[in-house]
Design a protein around this motif. Structure first.
Motif, mmCIF file in Angstrom:
data_model
loop_
_atom_site.group_PDB
_atom_site.id
_atom_site.type_symbol
_atom_site.label_atom_id
_atom_site.label_comp_id
_atom_site.label_asym_id
_atom_site.label_seq_id
_atom_site.Cartn_x
_atom_site.Cartn_y
_atom_site.Cartn_z
ATOM 1 N N ASN A 54 -2.887 8.348 1.728
ATOM 2 C CA ASN A 54 -4.186 9.000 1.796
ATOM 3 C C ASN A 54 -4.115 10.207 2.721
ATOM 4 O O ASN A 54 -3.342 10.234 3.678
ATOM 5 C CB ASN A 54 -5.244 8.033 2.339
ATOM 6 C CG ASN A 54 -5.824 7.134 1.269
ATOM 7 O OD1 ASN A 54 -6.373 7.619 0.271
ATOM 8 N ND2 ASN A 54 -5.688 5.819 1.447
ATOM 9 N N ASP A 62 3.295 -6.624 4.966
ATOM 10 C CA ASP A 62 2.334 -7.015 3.922
ATOM 11 C C ASP A 62 2.869 -6.778 2.503
ATOM 12 O O ASP A 62 2.210 -7.135 1.519
ATOM 13 C CB ASP A 62 0.944 -6.391 4.144
ATOM 14 C CG ASP A 62 0.855 -4.901 3.858
ATOM 15 O OD1 ASP A 62 1.632 -4.361 3.042
ATOM 16 O OD2 ASP A 62 -0.045 -4.265 4.461
ATOM 17 N N HIS A 73 -3.093 4.412 9.613
ATOM 18 C CA HIS A 73 -1.953 3.653 9.057
ATOM 19 C C HIS A 73 -1.908 3.713 7.533
ATOM 20 O O HIS A 73 -0.882 3.392 6.949
ATOM 21 C CB HIS A 73 -1.936 2.197 9.559
ATOM 22 C CG HIS A 73 -2.882 1.270 8.879
ATOM 23 N ND1 HIS A 73 -2.676 -0.087 8.796
ATOM 24 C CD2 HIS A 73 -4.070 1.503 8.261
ATOM 25 C CE1 HIS A 73 -3.673 -0.655 8.140
ATOM 26 N NE2 HIS A 73 -4.531 0.288 7.811
ATOM 27 N N GLY A 74 -3.023 4.141 6.920
ATOM 28 C CA GLY A 74 -3.038 4.356 5.478
ATOM 29 C C GLY A 74 -2.770 5.803 5.084
ATOM 30 O O GLY A 74 -2.971 6.185 3.929
ATOM 31 N N HIS A 83 0.840 -1.208 0.000
ATOM 32 C CA HIS A 83 0.000 0.000 0.000
ATOM 33 C C HIS A 83 0.869 1.250 0.000
ATOM 34 O O HIS A 83 2.023 1.200 0.448
ATOM 35 C CB HIS A 83 -0.887 0.014 1.247
ATOM 36 C CG HIS A 83 -1.626 -1.266 1.488
ATOM 37 N ND1 HIS A 83 -1.109 -2.287 2.259
ATOM 38 C CD2 HIS A 83 -2.830 -1.704 1.023
ATOM 39 C CE1 HIS A 83 -1.965 -3.303 2.284
ATOM 40 N NE2 HIS A 83 -3.016 -2.980 1.540
ATOM 41 N N ASP A 132 -0.017 4.179 1.575
ATOM 42 C CA ASP A 132 -0.169 4.877 2.865
ATOM 43 C C ASP A 132 -0.020 6.388 2.710
ATOM 44 O O ASP A 132 0.571 7.071 3.566
ATOM 45 C CB ASP A 132 0.838 4.330 3.903
ATOM 46 C CG ASP A 132 0.617 2.858 4.207
ATOM 47 O OD1 ASP A 132 -0.398 2.293 3.742
ATOM 48 O OD2 ASP A 132 1.459 2.256 4.906
ATOM 49 N N ASP A 172 -5.306 3.223 -3.504
ATOM 50 C CA ASP A 172 -6.628 3.850 -3.618
ATOM 51 C C ASP A 172 -6.599 4.949 -4.685
ATOM 52 O O ASP A 172 -5.545 5.546 -4.944
ATOM 53 C CB ASP A 172 -7.035 4.449 -2.261
ATOM 54 C CG ASP A 172 -7.181 3.384 -1.183
ATOM 55 O OD1 ASP A 172 -7.674 2.281 -1.490
ATOM 56 O OD2 ASP A 172 -6.775 3.648 -0.026
ATOM 57 N N GLU A 201 -4.986 8.130 -3.735
ATOM 58 C CA GLU A 201 -3.540 7.943 -3.605
ATOM 59 C C GLU A 201 -2.871 7.966 -4.979
ATOM 60 O O GLU A 201 -1.794 8.552 -5.159
ATOM 61 C CB GLU A 201 -3.235 6.605 -2.922
ATOM 62 C CG GLU A 201 -3.718 6.525 -1.486
ATOM 63 C CD GLU A 201 -3.267 5.234 -0.814
ATOM 64 O OE1 GLU A 201 -2.506 5.314 0.186
ATOM 65 O OE2 GLU A 201 -3.684 4.140 -1.266
ATOM 66 N N ASP A 205 6.690 -2.580 5.580
ATOM 67 C CA ASP A 205 5.409 -3.159 5.986
ATOM 68 C C ASP A 205 5.443 -4.633 5.587
ATOM 69 O O ASP A 205 5.644 -4.955 4.411
ATOM 70 C CB ASP A 205 4.282 -2.408 5.257
ATOM 71 C CG ASP A 205 2.885 -2.831 5.668
ATOM 72 O OD1 ASP A 205 2.687 -4.016 6.009
ATOM 73 O OD2 ASP A 205 1.982 -1.971 5.622
ATOM 74 N N SER A 251 -11.034 4.328 4.327
ATOM 75 C CA SER A 251 -11.203 3.661 5.616
ATOM 76 C C SER A 251 -11.185 4.621 6.801
ATOM 77 O O SER A 251 -11.711 4.307 7.863
ATOM 78 C CB SER A 251 -10.076 2.636 5.814
ATOM 79 O OG SER A 251 -8.827 3.303 5.944
ATOM 80 N N THR A 305 -3.941 -6.465 6.426
ATOM 81 C CA THR A 305 -4.481 -6.242 5.082
ATOM 82 C C THR A 305 -3.618 -6.946 4.031
ATOM 83 O O THR A 305 -2.921 -6.295 3.237
ATOM 84 C CB THR A 305 -4.566 -4.731 4.767
ATOM 85 O OG1 THR A 305 -3.296 -4.111 5.033
ATOM 86 C CG2 THR A 305 -5.624 -4.042 5.599
HETATM 87 C C1 DIR Z 1 -5.964 1.461 2.594
HETATM 88 C C2 DIR Z 1 -5.219 0.293 3.221
HETATM 89 N N1 DIR Z 1 -5.216 2.055 1.506
HETATM 90 C C3 DIR Z 1 -6.283 2.526 3.637
HETATM 91 N N2 DIR Z 1 -3.949 0.660 3.729
HETATM 92 C C4 DIR Z 1 -3.089 -0.190 4.362
HETATM 93 O O1 DIR Z 1 -6.920 2.174 4.625
HETATM 94 O O2 DIR Z 1 -5.942 3.688 3.448
HETATM 95 N N3 DIR Z 1 -1.859 0.080 4.574
HETATM 96 N N4 DIR Z 1 -3.517 -1.355 4.784
HETATM 97 O O3 DIR Z 1 -0.863 -0.712 4.991
#
Ligand code: DIR
Ligand code: MN
Ligand code: MN
Length: 314
Positions: A125, A229, A136-137, A121, A123, A178, A181, A227, A132, A241
């Motif tokens: 936003n 993930d 963390h995003g 991701h 991150d 997203d 983003e 991260d 969401s 996620t």
């Molecule tokens: C998604 C998920 N873009 C958000 N982001 C995550 O919530 O803004 N980041 N999971 O690691």
């Protein structure tokens, strides 16, 4: 040279419980023992303790803003102290909102740092683009000077002033970005490598272009925000996620080996290991063990081995 390990058991940058147990899971997987085989002394500073706030109303749809802001302020001071004391610092999360404090505290000591963000991701936003609301995003949006007038004044974050330029940031591993983003990445001309770019170029070329972009003008400290993930969910299933089609084991290790080889790693975050989300004990252990492997390799563990030393004979 010496290494500092700093645990940050914190989860309020997103809504799922358990990621606050990440530092313990990574330590239980043998982190400190593994680092003890490397060439420098390791100081484990234990875990920070974060305050619980009784009243912390959402800001728009962003949950726990004051709690996240305060935790990051504490972490910022701790990272700044560790870097100031001369340690290469490893921050164990916790969720990825912790990068706000970690990178900010690092920048206090090393204003010329550059940032490599390894993640599925982006991150990046803002509270306005975030689907969401989860902080963390949104971590990167707090850092970037170019987004200053796109960020509202969130309660808990008045201490954070943007300190990083978009040109000082590279992403590796993206595959779930997203729409808001995407527009930000394009508008700011951020250098990024999606999983598709890695398929096309190969991870070796990706790292070459990354270092060309960040280091060709001058050598500078690297902040690696990793991260878990970013790794394929088959390797790191215990995370909040997961997204299919992630980094292979060898791509992940190549990234950290190459960063080690620059000699410029200054701070590394390892975040989003959530032991409560593993489907089995094995799933949790493989995720934590993956985390240990990328940290050890960022700090100089090689696949080639090394010569006999006094340390290796005992
Ligand atoms: C998604 C998920 N873009 C958000 N982001 C995550 O919530 O803004 N980041 N999971 O690691
Ligand atoms: Mn992340
Ligand atoms: Mn992620």
């Amino acid at each position: 040279h010496s290494v500092a390990v700093l645990g940050a058991p914190f989860s309020k940058g997103q809504k799922r419980g358990g990621v606050e147990n990440g530092p313990k899971a990574i330590r239980d997987a043998g982190l400190i023992e593994r680092l003890s085989h490397l060439d420098y002394p390791v100081h484990d500073f234990g875990d920070l303790s974060f305050q619980h706030l009784e009243k912390d109303e959402p800001y728009m749809h962003v949950p726990f803003p004051r709690t996240v802001g305060r935790a990051n302020k504490l972490l910022s001071g701790a990272v700044s102290n560790a870097v100031g004391a001369g340690h290469t610092t490893i921050m164990l999360g916790g969720d990825h909102s912790l990068a706000i404090g970690s990178v900010e505290g690092h920048a206090k000591q090393r204003p010329d740092l550059c940032l490599i963000w390894v993640d599925a991701h982006a991150d990046i936003n803002t509270p306005f683009t975030s689907p969401s609301g989860n902080l963390h995003g949104q971590s990167v949006a707090f850092m970037l000077k170019e987004l200053q007038n796109k960020m509202p004044e969130l309660p808990g974050f008045s201490w954070v002033k943007p300190f990083l330029s978009a040109k000082d940031l590279v992403y590796i591993g993206l595959r779930d970005v997203d729409p808001g983003e995407y527009d930000i990445l394009k508008d700011l001309g951020v250098q990024y490598f999606t999983m598709r770019d890695i398929d096309r170029l190969g991870i070796q070329r990706v790292m070459e272009v990354t270092f060309d972009h960040l280091l060709s003008r001058k050598q500078r400290p690297i902040h690696l925000s990793f991260d878990i993930d970013a790794m394929d969910p088959s390797l790191a299933p215990a995370t909040g996620t997961p997204v299919n089609g992630g980094l292979t084991y060898r791509e992940g290790i190549w990234i950290t080996e190459e960063i080690h080889n620059t000699g410029l790693l200054s701070v590394m975050d390892l975040v989003e290991v959530n032991p409560d989300l593993g489907a089995s004990r094995e799933a949790v252990e493989s995720t934590a063990s993956m985390a240990v492997d990328v940290i050890a390799s960022a700090l100089g563990q090689t696949r080639e081995g090394g010569p006999i030393t006094q340390e290796s004979q005992t």
